[in-house]
Motif scaffolding. Structure first.
Motif, PDB file in Angstrom:
ATOM      1  N   GLY A  28     -22.827  43.723  12.094  1.00  0.00           N
ATOM      2  CA  GLY A  28     -23.717  42.568  11.983  1.00  0.00           C
ATOM      3  C   GLY A  28     -23.485  41.648  10.807  1.00  0.00           C
ATOM      4  O   GLY A  28     -24.171  40.648  10.654  1.00  0.00           O
ATOM      5  N   ALA A  29     -22.507  41.980   9.945  1.00  0.00           N
ATOM      6  CA  ALA A  29     -22.203  41.059   8.846  1.00  0.00           C
ATOM      7  C   ALA A  29     -21.551  39.803   9.438  1.00  0.00           C
ATOM      8  O   ALA A  29     -20.833  39.889  10.423  1.00  0.00           O
ATOM      9  CB  ALA A  29     -21.260  41.722   7.847  1.00  0.00           C
ATOM     10  N   ASN A  30     -21.843  38.646   8.836  1.00  0.00           N
ATOM     11  CA  ASN A  30     -21.244  37.401   9.315  1.00  0.00           C
ATOM     12  C   ASN A  30     -19.925  37.103   8.624  1.00  0.00           C
ATOM     13  O   ASN A  30     -19.099  36.361   9.124  1.00  0.00           O
ATOM     14  CB  ASN A  30     -22.188  36.222   9.068  1.00  0.00           C
ATOM     15  CG  ASN A  30     -23.480  36.367   9.841  1.00  0.00           C
ATOM     16  OD1 ASN A  30     -24.446  36.924   9.342  1.00  0.00           O
ATOM     17  ND2 ASN A  30     -23.481  35.911  11.071  1.00  0.00           N
ATOM     18  N   ASP A  31     -19.751  37.692   7.431  1.00  0.00           N
ATOM     19  CA  ASP A  31     -18.563  37.362   6.651  1.00  0.00           C
ATOM     20  C   ASP A  31     -18.342  38.450   5.608  1.00  0.00           C
ATOM     21  O   ASP A  31     -19.240  39.242   5.325  1.00  0.00           O
ATOM     22  CB  ASP A  31     -18.788  36.009   5.945  1.00  0.00           C
ATOM     23  CG  ASP A  31     -17.474  35.340   5.536  1.00  0.00           C
ATOM     24  OD1 ASP A  31     -16.399  35.937   5.749  1.00  0.00           O
ATOM     25  OD2 ASP A  31     -17.534  34.222   4.998  1.00  0.00           O
ATOM     26  N   PHE A  32     -17.129  38.462   5.036  1.00  0.00           N
ATOM     27  CA  PHE A  32     -16.809  39.433   3.995  1.00  0.00           C
ATOM     28  C   PHE A  32     -16.002  38.743   2.913  1.00  0.00           C
ATOM     29  O   PHE A  32     -15.058  38.015   3.216  1.00  0.00           O
ATOM     30  CB  PHE A  32     -16.003  40.603   4.573  1.00  0.00           C
ATOM     31  CG  PHE A  32     -15.616  41.603   3.520  1.00  0.00           C
ATOM     32  CD1 PHE A  32     -16.499  42.612   3.157  1.00  0.00           C
ATOM     33  CD2 PHE A  32     -14.396  41.507   2.862  1.00  0.00           C
ATOM     34  CE1 PHE A  32     -16.174  43.509   2.149  1.00  0.00           C
ATOM     35  CE2 PHE A  32     -14.055  42.407   1.856  1.00  0.00           C
ATOM     36  CZ  PHE A  32     -14.948  43.406   1.502  1.00  0.00           C
ATOM     37  N   LEU A  33     -16.368  38.962   1.657  1.00  0.00           N
ATOM     38  CA  LEU A  33     -15.582  38.457   0.527  1.00  0.00           C
ATOM     39  C   LEU A  33     -15.217  39.632  -0.366  1.00  0.00           C
ATOM     40  O   LEU A  33     -16.073  40.458  -0.687  1.00  0.00           O
ATOM     41  CB  LEU A  33     -16.390  37.451  -0.298  1.00  0.00           C
ATOM     42  CG  LEU A  33     -16.585  36.053   0.272  1.00  0.00           C
ATOM     43  CD1 LEU A  33     -17.429  35.211  -0.678  1.00  0.00           C
ATOM     44  CD2 LEU A  33     -15.256  35.355   0.517  1.00  0.00           C
ATOM     45  N   ARG A  34     -13.956  39.680  -0.753  1.00  0.00           N
ATOM     46  CA  ARG A  34     -13.493  40.771  -1.612  1.00  0.00           C
ATOM     47  C   ARG A  34     -13.731  40.404  -3.079  1.00  0.00           C
ATOM     48  O   ARG A  34     -13.441  39.289  -3.502  1.00  0.00           O
ATOM     49  CB  ARG A  34     -12.004  40.988  -1.339  1.00  0.00           C
ATOM     50  CG  ARG A  34     -11.440  42.275  -1.887  1.00  0.00           C
ATOM     51  CD  ARG A  34      -9.971  42.403  -1.537  1.00  0.00           C
ATOM     52  NE  ARG A  34      -9.718  42.545  -0.100  1.00  0.00           N
ATOM     53  CZ  ARG A  34      -9.888  43.682   0.578  1.00  0.00           C
ATOM     54  NH1 ARG A  34     -10.321  44.753  -0.039  1.00  0.00           N
ATOM     55  NH2 ARG A  34      -9.612  43.742   1.868  1.00  0.00           N
ATOM     56  N   GLU A  47     -11.296  49.092   2.575  1.00  0.00           N
ATOM     57  CA  GLU A  47     -10.061  49.013   3.351  1.00  0.00           C
ATOM     58  C   GLU A  47     -10.297  48.059   4.526  1.00  0.00           C
ATOM     59  O   GLU A  47     -11.434  47.861   4.946  1.00  0.00           O
ATOM     60  CB  GLU A  47      -9.678  50.394   3.910  1.00  0.00           C
ATOM     61  CG  GLU A  47      -9.585  51.504   2.892  1.00  0.00           C
ATOM     62  CD  GLU A  47     -10.941  52.105   2.501  1.00  0.00           C
ATOM     63  OE1 GLU A  47     -11.651  52.605   3.394  1.00  0.00           O
ATOM     64  OE2 GLU A  47     -11.293  52.044   1.315  1.00  0.00           O
ATOM     65  N   GLU A  48      -9.205  47.534   5.049  1.00  0.00           N
ATOM     66  CA  GLU A  48      -9.291  46.566   6.147  1.00  0.00           C
ATOM     67  C   GLU A  48     -10.144  47.060   7.326  1.00  0.00           C
ATOM     68  O   GLU A  48     -10.947  46.329   7.869  1.00  0.00           O
ATOM     69  CB  GLU A  48      -7.883  46.201   6.658  1.00  0.00           C
ATOM     70  CG  GLU A  48      -7.097  45.304   5.727  1.00  0.00           C
ATOM     71  CD  GLU A  48      -7.811  44.004   5.354  1.00  0.00           C
ATOM     72  OE1 GLU A  48      -8.411  43.378   6.249  1.00  0.00           O
ATOM     73  OE2 GLU A  48      -7.783  43.626   4.167  1.00  0.00           O
ATOM     74  N   ASP A  69     -15.516  47.111  10.602  1.00  0.00           N
ATOM     75  CA  ASP A  69     -16.730  47.906  10.821  1.00  0.00           C
ATOM     76  C   ASP A  69     -17.982  47.144  10.399  1.00  0.00           C
ATOM     77  O   ASP A  69     -18.980  47.124  11.106  1.00  0.00           O
ATOM     78  CB  ASP A  69     -16.672  49.180   9.955  1.00  0.00           C
ATOM     79  CG  ASP A  69     -16.386  50.407  10.786  1.00  0.00           C
ATOM     80  OD1 ASP A  69     -16.039  50.240  11.971  1.00  0.00           O
ATOM     81  OD2 ASP A  69     -16.505  51.521  10.240  1.00  0.00           O
ATOM     82  N   LEU A  70     -17.895  46.536   9.220  1.00  0.00           N
ATOM     83  CA  LEU A  70     -19.032  45.770   8.693  1.00  0.00           C
ATOM     84  C   LEU A  70     -19.351  44.592   9.601  1.00  0.00           C
ATOM     85  O   LEU A  70     -20.506  44.333   9.916  1.00  0.00           O
ATOM     86  CB  LEU A  70     -18.713  45.239   7.294  1.00  0.00           C
ATOM     87  CG  LEU A  70     -18.814  46.232   6.150  1.00  0.00           C
ATOM     88  CD1 LEU A  70     -18.148  45.665   4.901  1.00  0.00           C
ATOM     89  CD2 LEU A  70     -20.269  46.578   5.865  1.00  0.00           C
ATOM     90  N   LEU A  71     -18.305  43.887  10.024  1.00  0.00           N
ATOM     91  CA  LEU A  71     -18.510  42.731  10.894  1.00  0.00           C
ATOM     92  C   LEU A  71     -19.108  43.177  12.227  1.00  0.00           C
ATOM     93  O   LEU A  71     -19.988  42.524  12.778  1.00  0.00           O
ATOM     94  CB  LEU A  71     -17.200  41.958  11.085  1.00  0.00           C
ATOM     95  CG  LEU A  71     -16.639  41.343   9.791  1.00  0.00           C
ATOM     96  CD1 LEU A  71     -15.246  40.787  10.009  1.00  0.00           C
ATOM     97  CD2 LEU A  71     -17.556  40.268   9.232  1.00  0.00           C
TER      98      LEU A  71
END
Length: 193
Positions: free
Chosen positions: A165-171, A154-155, A160-162
């Motif tokens: 410490g995540a730099n990016d997210f791809l679905r 979910e959005e 939360d992930l970012l």
């Protein structure tokens, strides 16, 4: 691909996984041998000198030897792993390792010190957010980029992930070319057609 024989301070910093300021300081104090470009203030470091410097300071020289950027794939879906691995290896500028759970990812990150991690958020044993937090809690991993991938998020979980410490997210499903583009972006590399 031709092997680089001379590096800028920025390139040397990336290879040694230290800040550019550290490389400049070592250059200016004579710990790292090199030369200045005539008529400019630019410093250049020959490959053999960088190699000596890395050995003397206990910095792993594998990044210099292969010249390839190290990617760690963490996903329990073997089809996705082989798809991503295939496109990265065809590109020719990456060295790729893959694991299929969070525990192995933790071990591999320490031992392999990748430039970038492609991380599935939904792992069998640990969630991606925890992996991000563990990587980010280790100061020696500050330069490691993390791209999270997932089909069921979910959005609010993405932010939360970012934040973890995540730099990016791809679905998922995503275009592998798009992933390659993101990897090149985070590693300051050109996209090769």
């Amino acid at each position: 691909m031709a092997v680089k024989t001379v590096f800028t301070t920025g390139e040397a910093a990336k290879i040694c996984k230290v800040s550019q300021q550290t490389i400049i300081r070592c250059f200016d104090t004579g710990q790292l041998k090199g030369f200045r470009v005539p008529g400019s203030r630019f410093r250049r470091i020959p490959r053999d000198q960088l190699f000596v410097f890395m050995r003397e300071n206990g910095i792993p020289t594998d990044a210099l030897e292969s010249g390839k950027r190290k990617i760690l794939l963490v996903d329990d879906d073997l089809e996705i792993i082989s798809l991503i691995q295939d496109i990265l290896e065809r590109d020719g500028r990456f060295e790729v390792r893959a694991v299929n759970n969070g525990f192995d990812a933790g071990m591999m990150v320490k031992e392999y010190h990748p430039d970038l991690i492609v991380l599935d958020v939904m792992l069998p044993d640990i969630n991606g957010k925890e992996v991000c937090q563990r990587v980010r809690s280790d100061r020696t991993m500050d330069d490691v980029k993390i791209i999270c991938i997932s089909g069921m998020v979910e959005e609010n979980r993405i932010s939360d992930l970012l934040a973890s410490g995540a730099n990016d997210f791809l679905r998922k499903p995503f275009d592998v070319e798009m992933l390659l583009k993101r990897i090149c972006h985070f590693l300051d590399m050109e996209m090769v057609r």
